[in-house]
Design a protein around this motif. Structure first.
Motif, PDB file in Angstrom:
ATOM      1  N   ALA A 127       0.833  -1.208   0.000  1.00 57.78           N
ATOM      2  CA  ALA A 127       0.000   0.000   0.000  1.00 57.78           C
ATOM      3  C   ALA A 127       0.865   1.254   0.000  1.00 57.78           C
ATOM      4  N   ASP A 128       1.989   1.217   0.704  1.00 59.08           N
ATOM      5  CA  ASP A 128       2.902   2.373   0.698  1.00 59.08           C
ATOM      6  C   ASP A 128       3.455   2.635  -0.697  1.00 59.08           C
ATOM      7  N   GLU A 129       3.818   1.565  -1.409  1.00 60.53           N
ATOM      8  CA  GLU A 129       4.343   1.733  -2.767  1.00 60.53           C
ATOM      9  C   GLU A 129       3.277   2.295  -3.699  1.00 60.53           C
ATOM     10  N   LEU A 155       0.737   6.721  -6.829  1.00 62.67           N
ATOM     11  CA  LEU A 155      -0.454   7.544  -7.089  1.00 62.67           C
ATOM     12  C   LEU A 155      -0.362   8.929  -6.469  1.00 62.67           C
ATOM     13  N   ARG A 156       0.708   9.148  -5.706  1.00 56.61           N
ATOM     14  CA  ARG A 156       0.860  10.394  -4.952  1.00 56.61           C
ATOM     15  C   ARG A 156      -0.344  10.627  -4.046  1.00 56.61           C
ATOM     16  N   ALA A 157      -0.795   9.518  -3.462  1.00 56.45           N
ATOM     17  CA  ALA A 157      -1.898   9.571  -2.503  1.00 56.45           C
ATOM     18  C   ALA A 157      -1.356  10.080  -1.176  1.00 56.45           C
ATOM     19  N   THR A 158      -2.249  10.493  -0.315  1.00 56.46           N
ATOM     20  CA  THR A 158      -1.816  11.061   0.955  1.00 56.46           C
ATOM     21  C   THR A 158      -1.184  10.024   1.866  1.00 56.46           C
ATOM     22  N   SER A 159      -1.647   8.768   1.778  1.00 56.99           N
ATOM     23  CA  SER A 159      -1.111   7.739   2.669  1.00 56.99           C
ATOM     24  C   SER A 159      -1.519   6.356   2.186  1.00 56.99           C
ATOM     25  N   ALA A 160      -0.956   5.350   2.824  1.00 57.13           N
ATOM     26  CA  ALA A 160      -1.354   3.969   2.543  1.00 57.13           C
ATOM     27  C   ALA A 160      -2.815   3.754   2.930  1.00 57.13           C
ATOM     28  N   ARG A 161      -3.264   4.503   3.936  1.00 62.98           N
ATOM     29  CA  ARG A 161      -4.666   4.398   4.362  1.00 62.98           C
ATOM     30  C   ARG A 161      -5.610   4.789   3.216  1.00 62.98           C
TER      31      ARG A 161
END
Length: 79
Positions: A23-25, A30-36
């Motif tokens: 999820a971190d990768e 995706l330049r998402a805010t977090s793995a969450r």
């Protein structure tokens, strides 16, 4: 010696570990805010994942498909 399964082997169609992302990768890709945020995409049914032990992992092609789908939806909303 190749470790790739042949089309007629029992392992044919299996996802090989090097194709799985954490999820971190995925969040970094995706330049998402977090793995969450990635986990929320999974629970919303937008990004398929596979559970390996206690961790969720995501196939590279599924991440690519997610980006393609989101891009198409965004283009439809802006036109």
């Amino acid at each position: 010696m190749s470790i790739e399964p042949t089309p007629d082997s029992p392992a044919a169609g299996w996802i090989l570990p090097e194709q799985l992302l954490t999820a971190d990768e995925v969040a970094r890709i995706l330049r998402a805010t977090s793995a969450r945020a990635v986990h929320r995409m999974r629970t919303a049914g937008k990004l398929p994942g596979v559970r390996v032990g206690r961790s969720w992992h995501y196939h590279q092609q599924d991440v690519t498909n997610y980006v393609t789908t989101e891009r198409k939806q965004n283009e439809q909303h802006t036109n």
